[in-house]
Motif scaffolding. Structure first.
Motif: not given
Length: 124
Positions: A40-41, A90-92
């Motif tokens: 995110p971001g 943590t991520a897609v």
């Protein structure tokens, strides 16, 4: 043509997950496969990639020594084994295919096909 990334989930720091990218509609051994992630971001970044033959691989500095990419062309699947996971992992995660790319080219843009993402969440 379809790439399906799966295997994400929630794990604690230090844990392991194995992502799989199953493809259909094209001949896998003619394509380099890359794993990318986007938190995110943040911008999307390449995590690892492997040439069509599997002979050459690349890992970003942030995952080197912890992640391992492999492919089973007979099963039309590429794997990303992720060990010693950290919260910053943590991520897609996405897989993508690039036609006849060298590992140097596979680190860049120009991918022909993309799969949907799979969420990886690492708690501290």
């Amino acid at each position: 043509v379809q790439l399906q990334a799966w295997g994400g989930g929630l794990t604690q720091a230090g844990g392991s997950l194995t992502l799989s990218c199953t493809v259909s509609g094209f001949t896998l051994n003619r394509y380099a496969i890359g794993w990318f992630r986007q938190a995110p971001g943040k911008e999307r970044e390449v995590v690892s990639c492997v040439t069509g033959s599997g002979a050459s691989t690349y890992y970003s500095d942030s995952v080197k020594g912890r992640f391992a990419i492999s492919r089973d062309n007979a099963k039309n699947t590429v794997y990303l084994q992720m060990n010693s996971l950290k919260p910053e992992d943590t991520a897609v995660y996405y897989c993508a295919a690039r036609y006849r790319a060298t590992v140097s080219a596979a680190r860049e843009s120009g991918y022909n096909y993309w799969g949907q993402g799979t969420q990886v969440t690492v708690s501290s």
